[in-house]
Write a protein that holds these residues in place. Structure first.
Motif, PDB file in Angstrom:
ATOM      1  N   LEU A 168       0.990   4.031  -3.031  1.00 28.91           N
ATOM      2  CA  LEU A 168       0.628   5.435  -2.840  1.00 28.91           C
ATOM      3  C   LEU A 168       1.816   6.360  -3.099  1.00 28.91           C
ATOM      4  O   LEU A 168       1.646   7.529  -3.379  1.00 28.91           O
TER       5      LEU A 168
ATOM      6  N   ARG B  80       0.829  -1.204   0.000  1.00 27.53           N
ATOM      7  CA  ARG B  80       0.000   0.000   0.000  1.00 27.53           C
ATOM      8  C   ARG B  80       0.860   1.250   0.000  1.00 27.53           C
ATOM      9  O   ARG B  80       0.645   2.189  -0.758  1.00 27.53           O
TER      10      ARG B  80
ATOM     11  N   LEU C  58      -9.245   0.935  -3.648  1.00 27.36           N
ATOM     12  CA  LEU C  58      -8.410   1.134  -2.455  1.00 27.36           C
ATOM     13  C   LEU C  58      -9.065   0.756  -1.132  1.00 27.36           C
ATOM     14  O   LEU C  58      -8.401   0.212  -0.250  1.00 27.36           O
TER      15      LEU C  58
ATOM     16  N   PRO D 158      -4.651  14.767  -6.420  1.00 33.19           N
ATOM     17  CA  PRO D 158      -4.883  13.325  -6.599  1.00 33.19           C
ATOM     18  C   PRO D 158      -4.252  12.476  -5.489  1.00 33.19           C
ATOM     19  O   PRO D 158      -4.880  11.546  -4.983  1.00 33.19           O
ATOM     20  N   ARG D 159      -3.036  12.794  -5.112  1.00 34.57           N
ATOM     21  CA  ARG D 159      -2.383  11.974  -4.061  1.00 34.57           C
ATOM     22  C   ARG D 159      -3.184  12.000  -2.767  1.00 34.57           C
ATOM     23  O   ARG D 159      -3.292  10.997  -2.076  1.00 34.57           O
TER      24      ARG D 159
ATOM     25  N   ALA E  57     -15.469  11.491 -15.301  1.00 37.50           N
ATOM     26  CA  ALA E  57     -15.077  12.588 -14.399  1.00 37.50           C
ATOM     27  C   ALA E  57     -15.803  12.504 -13.067  1.00 37.50           C
ATOM     28  O   ALA E  57     -15.327  13.009 -12.058  1.00 37.50           O
TER      29      ALA E  57
ATOM     30  N   ALA F 180      -7.628   5.272   0.439  1.00 32.81           N
ATOM     31  CA  ALA F 180      -6.934   4.158   1.088  1.00 32.81           C
ATOM     32  C   ALA F 180      -7.344   4.038   2.550  1.00 32.81           C
ATOM     33  O   ALA F 180      -7.307   2.963   3.124  1.00 32.81           O
TER      34      ALA F 180
ATOM     35  N   THR G 129     -10.689  15.913 -17.326  1.00 33.79           N
ATOM     36  CA  THR G 129     -11.644  16.107 -16.240  1.00 33.79           C
ATOM     37  C   THR G 129     -11.644  14.951 -15.251  1.00 33.79           C
ATOM     38  O   THR G 129     -12.245  15.047 -14.182  1.00 33.79           O
ATOM     39  N   GLU G 130     -10.981  13.867 -15.582  1.00 32.51           N
ATOM     40  CA  GLU G 130     -11.055  12.685 -14.724  1.00 32.51           C
ATOM     41  C   GLU G 130     -10.155  12.805 -13.502  1.00 32.51           C
ATOM     42  O   GLU G 130      -9.135  13.493 -13.533  1.00 32.51           O
ATOM     43  N   SER G 131     -10.564  12.106 -12.453  1.00 30.04           N
ATOM     44  CA  SER G 131      -9.855  12.257 -11.183  1.00 30.04           C
ATOM     45  C   SER G 131      -8.683  11.287 -11.041  1.00 30.04           C
ATOM     46  O   SER G 131      -7.744  11.576 -10.326  1.00 30.04           O
ATOM     47  N   ASP G 132      -8.739  10.133 -11.672  1.00 31.96           N
ATOM     48  CA  ASP G 132      -7.697   9.125 -11.470  1.00 31.96           C
ATOM     49  C   ASP G 132      -7.060   8.718 -12.800  1.00 31.96           C
ATOM     50  O   ASP G 132      -7.609   8.950 -13.859  1.00 31.96           O
TER      51      ASP G 132
ATOM     52  N   TYR H 190     -15.965  10.975  -3.650  1.00 27.28           N
ATOM     53  CA  TYR H 190     -14.534  10.806  -3.916  1.00 27.28           C
ATOM     54  C   TYR H 190     -13.947  11.970  -4.709  1.00 27.28           C
ATOM     55  O   TYR H 190     -12.916  12.519  -4.333  1.00 27.28           O
ATOM     56  N   THR H 191     -14.592  12.335  -5.803  1.00 28.67           N
ATOM     57  CA  THR H 191     -13.956  13.342  -6.682  1.00 28.67           C
ATOM     58  C   THR H 191     -13.811  14.688  -5.985  1.00 28.67           C
ATOM     59  O   THR H 191     -12.988  15.497  -6.359  1.00 28.67           O
TER      60      THR H 191
ATOM     61  N   ARG I 138      -6.376  12.479  -2.573  1.00 22.36           N
ATOM     62  CA  ARG I 138      -7.581  11.663  -2.803  1.00 22.36           C
ATOM     63  C   ARG I 138      -7.273  10.173  -2.625  1.00 22.36           C
ATOM     64  O   ARG I 138      -8.023   9.440  -2.001  1.00 22.36           O
ATOM     65  N   TYR I 139      -6.143   9.762  -3.188  1.00 23.12           N
ATOM     66  CA  TYR I 139      -5.793   8.344  -3.071  1.00 23.12           C
ATOM     67  C   TYR I 139      -5.630   7.963  -1.612  1.00 23.12           C
ATOM     68  O   TYR I 139      -6.064   6.902  -1.171  1.00 23.12           O
ATOM     69  N   SER I 140      -5.010   8.870  -0.877  1.00 24.33           N
ATOM     70  CA  SER I 140      -4.768   8.528   0.523  1.00 24.33           C
ATOM     71  C   SER I 140      -6.087   8.493   1.302  1.00 24.33           C
ATOM     72  O   SER I 140      -6.282   7.650   2.184  1.00 24.33           O
TER      73      SER I 140
ATOM     74  N   ARG J 207     -16.578   9.813 -11.375  1.00 22.23           N
ATOM     75  CA  ARG J 207     -16.525   8.493 -10.752  1.00 22.23           C
ATOM     76  C   ARG J 207     -15.269   8.186  -9.949  1.00 22.23           C
ATOM     77  O   ARG J 207     -15.320   7.992  -8.755  1.00 22.23           O
ATOM     78  N   GLY J 208     -14.154   8.186 -10.594  1.00 24.03           N
ATOM     79  CA  GLY J 208     -12.948   7.839  -9.831  1.00 24.03           C
ATOM     80  C   GLY J 208     -12.755   6.328  -9.781  1.00 24.03           C
ATOM     81  O   GLY J 208     -13.638   5.574  -9.362  1.00 24.03           O
ATOM     82  N   ARG J 209     -11.609   5.909 -10.230  1.00 22.51           N
ATOM     83  CA  ARG J 209     -11.334   4.469 -10.315  1.00 22.51           C
ATOM     84  C   ARG J 209     -10.907   3.888  -8.975  1.00 22.51           C
ATOM     85  O   ARG J 209     -11.020   2.685  -8.744  1.00 22.51           O
ATOM     86  N   ALA J 210     -10.412   4.772  -8.090  1.00 23.34           N
ATOM     87  CA  ALA J 210      -9.881   4.271  -6.817  1.00 23.34           C
ATOM     88  C   ALA J 210     -10.976   3.802  -5.865  1.00 23.34           C
ATOM     89  O   ALA J 210     -10.715   3.048  -4.935  1.00 23.34           O
ATOM     90  N   VAL J 211     -12.231   4.250  -6.111  1.00 26.97           N
ATOM     91  CA  VAL J 211     -13.313   3.929  -5.164  1.00 26.97           C
ATOM     92  C   VAL J 211     -13.550   2.419  -5.072  1.00 26.97           C
ATOM     93  O   VAL J 211     -13.821   1.885  -3.999  1.00 26.97           O
TER      94      VAL J 211
END
Lengths: 475, 242, 229
Positions: free
Chosen positions: A195, A191, C162, C120-121, C153, C128, A279-282, C113-114, C123-125, C155-159
């Motif tokens: 990150l 993890r 993580l 972004p970092r 836009a 997580a 526009t995307e977040s990830d 999430y968004t 958000r990831y944390s 949604r976010g893939r991490a949801v």
């Protein structure tokens, strides 16, 4: 890379003496094989899927110029930076460049056989970059400093205790060797890496030419991590790993998941059409696609061996191979082991001195060809590679003489009869209890572990000739 | 029918009784049998070792021997598979011999295949009370597709109890020159096969290729656990004796 | 690096031709696809296969059913999660209406999430550290027990990746029999989204002595609610 320095015989001896390895290899291949049978039987039409897979792969390879061009155009149109690498050195240079440009210190990787093929970790580590394999099996062998022993289960040869011993210095405390503890350790440890990753490096199971998509399958989810979190992604692909469109992708994903692990689909199938939209977040903002040739174009130009490019790296041939079953992957000495490894390694590496043994790591039983989901005639390719080796002059003089003699006697049957009669008389020094139990090499290679029947006092051809003679004289 | 026997190099030298019994069975079934002179080997031993030029000349000799034959039958699935599977490749650049090899392919059969699929004679009235197990040879099953025929013949042998052989699909480790070129791997393979044979509880190991049987029997004897071994032809021959 | 034209023309010459300009013909192949004889069973079969993989799942018709199922699965845990971490339950910007109302009723606050953080970092944390990630789905595949999500836009893939738990809502109308139907519809979109994730059960590995272990990287627990109104 220590493994590559020992000789073929030493590696085989080491493998045969390693009981855990041999048990583990049987267990893994038996399990994977039986899972595969379950998954293919339930389809009820496996042969039709196989035939479709074979047609698709052959078509792609025969039109690789078109599809690769289309893939490059489609990916570049969306802003992917495409790098075409003729050699492993070129590919390594591309990756090092990108890493240096971003001053990246943490590289996270999901499984890529191309990365193994070009020894990428070795070079990144030399540059002082922390490059972490995130697939559990790949992580284990990375710490151990070993190549994969199975294309799907790369650390299959390690006991849980060995894994715990490898993890302990990293954990800084003792770890019990039960799977949940080991898995949990890796989850927590990885993890942090995920990150922190500046750059993600992935492999590519399939690239879809008409959309510029990259398809990855994993079961652990590390492929998703590596392709979601870092700002920069590098995907490494062998140049043959293409499907024309989603229509064919359906067949290939079904064949791959069912053949590799017996799943209907792998836990995670990710179709990336990169890079991420603004526009995307990830997902990565910057995407590099490195396409490696490494003599694949030579294979393409050689009609005899062209079918080797049809491989989808499912590992089904490993799981039925009686040779692999006994010795596991490391004895091969190559990054790609098992039947397909024995076919492609000599073709990719073009070095008979180093890899000339591989086509002979097969009894030519044909189980590999029978198992291949895209109908690659693996045992045919192995026997044809043997012929290539002979033609290239890399076989021992004595062997060449033996086959010259064979050719003489077996094209002169009457002489052969006399030779056999002579043989039946000369064999007595080696006979015990009616069986041949010793002899000069190469016969001794047989008699060390087996006895041989005696050469009959009269060969069948002689027996028959005598019978005919008697019949005539009695008439 | 006029049947020509292809004796194979191995049976010719080591097991002439197999060839002779095959001739007797075919005669018993009312066919005329001949053994064309000049035949020696299918060429597989050289071909599989990478010596295809040498293999081609031996193959050419074999083609000549059977040119005038109507039907060719052999006690080895492996040798027939060599003809069917690789002769077209050996002669791909020689149209004349390519045609000749195709003719040979059309008329050549492995013995059990010939009996069951062509003659439709799975029952020879043989009787042989014993517990046996059967090793399906790789080339016969995978390259030639001879899968059911041996079992059909065995089903009709009175008194024969056929016991299952675990992991029967595994190669025995013979592989022709493989056994001397990679002797340790080959030994590991035959050791596993031999263990399965011993574990089957059979008093007799049957097969349709003397190469594999020679390998397994040779190993079993070396480890002092000899098991009686027979080609199906020998079993039928013995069982048909009055 | 090799120039693309040179690279391609060299391949073409290996194939004994010059670089082709017209596409090759469509490949002629046929595979018998898995099709349910009774489409009414699709939800049940999808759920069955999802459960076989180790996921939990249920078919709901009403908000009440949704609420009681969520209560049954998670009990009072969400309330305690929220106490420690207000962003413990992370979701896409919008979920199916039935899901949204169910969470309001339960008073389990959803963090989006968004909008969780600008960087972004960060958000990831946050993702997580979340306990539960909630998403919708674009398709489901009955044969393999798979849910399929397109990135966007909102949604976010991490949801779905993580947090240790992933809960997906899917309308029964979005279920298909097999993968090929889904891929056909993806093709029809024209340009695919930047990521399509197909998820079949929890994260799994058998890399240590072939011993199956769940949750090495991705979600450990996975839940799906099929909305059949």
């Amino acid at each position: 890379m220590t493994m590559y320095n020992s000789s073929v015989d030493q590696r085989v001896d080491a493998a045969l003496a390693n009981n855990f390895l041999r048990q583990a290899t049987r267990r893994a291949t038996d399990r994977l094989r039986h899972n595969k049978y379950k998954a293919t039987d339930e389809l009820g039409s496996w042969e039709e899927w196989r035939n479709a897979g074979a047609s698709i792969r052959s078509h792609v390879i025969e039109n690789l110029d078109y599809y690769l061009q289309q893939l490059i155009q489609q990916t570049e149109k969306r802003g992917v930076q495409v790098h075409l690498a003729k050699t492993p050195e070129d590919a390594v240079a591309v990756v090092r460049d990108i890493v240096q440009k971003h001053d990246a210190k943490n590289v996270i990787k999901s499984k890529s056989m191309i990365s193994e093929e070009i020894y990428l970790n070795h070079f990144l580590q030399a540059d002082g970059v922390l490059s972490v394999e995130t697939d559990l099996g790949e992580y284990i062998i990375q710490i151990a400093g070993e190549p994969p022993s199975h294309i799907i289960v790369p650390a299959m040869h390690k006991t849980r205790q060995q894994v715990a011993d490898l993890f302990e210095p990293i954990a800084g405390h003792t770890l019990s060797s039960d799977t949940p503890t080991l898995t949990r350790f890796v989850r927590v440890r990885m993890r942090e890496q995920f990150l922190r990753g500046d750059i993600g490096i992935t492999g590519c199971n399939f690239a879809v030419a008409n959309t510029g998509s990259i398809v990855m399958v994993t079961n652990e989810g590390n492929g998703r991590m590596v392709s979601t979190l870092p700002r920069v992604q590098i995907t490494l692909m062998g140049m043959e790993r293409i499907v024309p469109s989603f229509r064919e992708l359906d067949v290939m994903l079904n064949l791959l998941a069912r053949s590799a692990t017996g799943q209907r689909l792998s836990s995670y199938t990710t179709i990336l059409t990169p890079p991420r939209q603004s526009t995307e977040s990830d997902g990565p903002e910057e995407f590099h696609l490195v396409i490696l040739d490494h003599n694949r174009s030579e294979i393409l130009g050689d009609k005899t061996f062209r079918p080797a490019l049809n491989c989808i790296r499912c590992g089904a041939c490993f799981n039925v191979c009686p040779v692999y079953r006994q010795i596991g992957g490391h004895a091969y000495g190559s990054v790609y082991s098992g039947p397909i490894g024995s076919v492609i390694t000599p073709l990719l590496e073009k070095n008979w001195e180093k890899w000339g043994h591989l086509p002979f790591f097969s009894s030519l039983c044909g189980a590999c060809s029978e198992a291949c989901p895209v109908h690659i005639p693996l045992h045919d390719l192995l026997v044809k590679l043997r012929a290539r080796k002979t033609i290239s002059g890399h076989t021992p003089q004595i062997e060449q003489q033996i086959f010259k003699a064979y050719r003489y006697f077996f094209t002169h049957e009457k002489t052969l009869r006399r030779a056999l009669r002579l043989g039946s008389r000369l064999q007595f020094p080696f006979v015990r209890n009616g069986r041949i139990t010793g002899g000069p090499p190469p016969l001794s290679n047989w008699t060390k572990s087996r006895t041989l029947p005696m050469v009959a006092p009269k060969s069948f051809m002689q027996v028959w000739a005598d019978l005919k003679l008697n019949r005539k004289s009695s008439e | 029918m006029k049947v020509s026997l292809f004796a194979t190099c191995l049976t010719n030298a080591f097991y002439p009784g197999v060839d002779l019994t095959m001739a007797k069975i075919l005669k018993y079934l009312g066919h005329s049998v001949d053994v064309p002179e000049g035949q020696a080997c299918c060429g597989q031993i050289a071909f599989n070792s990478g010596y295809i030029d040498d293999a081609r000349e031996v193959a050419r000799t074999l083609i000549h021997s059977f040119e005038r034959s109507e039907i060719v039958v052999s006690p080895s699935g492996s040798c027939i598979a060599m003809i069917h599977h690789y002769y077209p490749f050996l002669f791909e650049k020689e149209p004349v011999y390519l045609k000749k090899s195709e003719e040979l392919i059309k008329k050549s059969y492995e013995f059990t295949q010939f009996l069951v699929d062509v003659l439709k004679k799975p029952d020879l009235g043989a009787k042989y009370p014993i517990k046996a197990t059967y090793h399906p040879s790789c080339h016969a099953t995978r390259l030639l597709g001879v899968d059911e025929a041996p079992y059909k013949l065995l089903e009709h042998v009175q008194g024969l109890e056929l016991l299952p052989l675990a992991e029967a699909q595994l190669c025995c480790g013979f592989g022709g020159t493989f056994s001397v070129k990679m002797p340790k791997i080959s030994e590991a393979m035959v050791a596993e096969k031999a263990n399965h044979v011993l574990a089957s509880g059979a008093d007799l190991l049957l097969g349709i290729d003397m190469g594999c049987l020679m390998n397994i029997a040779g190993y079993l004897e070396k480890i002092n656990k000899p098991v009686k071994t027979m080609h199906i032809i020998q079993l039928l021959g013995e069982g048909m004796k009055p | 690096m090799t120039n693309a034209n040179d690279f391609i023309s060299q391949l073409a010459s290996k194939l004994g031709r010059s670089t082709p300009t017209v596409p090759p013909p469509l490949i002629d192949f046929h595979v018998p696809q898995y099709r349910l004889s009774n489409p009414g069973e699709r939800s049940t079969i999808f759920l069955h296969n999802w459960q076989e993989l180790g996921g939990k799942g249920v078919i709901v018709k009403t908000e009440d059913q949704t609420v009681s199922c969520l209560k049954e699965w998670f009990g009072d845990l969400p309330l305690s999660w929220i106490k420690d971490n207000p962003q413990a339950i992370l979701a896409w910007d919008s979920l199916p209406t039935l899901a949204e109302t169910a969470f309001s009723t339960l008073n389990w606050p959803l963090a989006r999430y968004t909008m969780a953080a600008p960087d972004p970092r960060e958000r990831y944390s946050i993702a997580a550290q979340a306990e539960l990630g909630i998403t919708g789905a674009d398709w489901g595949i009955a044969l393999s027990g798979t849910i399929v999500t397109n990135s966007s836009a909102q949604r976010g893939r991490a949801v779905s990746l993580l947090p240790p738990r992933h809960l997906a809502f899917i309308e029964a109308s979005k279920l298909r029999d097999n993968l090929s139907e889904v891929l056909e519809e993806v093709s029809a979109l024209g340009s695919p989204p930047s990521a399509i994730e197909m998820i079949s059960g929890p994260s799994r590995t058998s890399d240590i002595e072939m011993d199956l272990s769940i949750g090495v990287h991705g979600p450990i627990e996975v839940y799906v609610i099929v909305i059949d109104t």
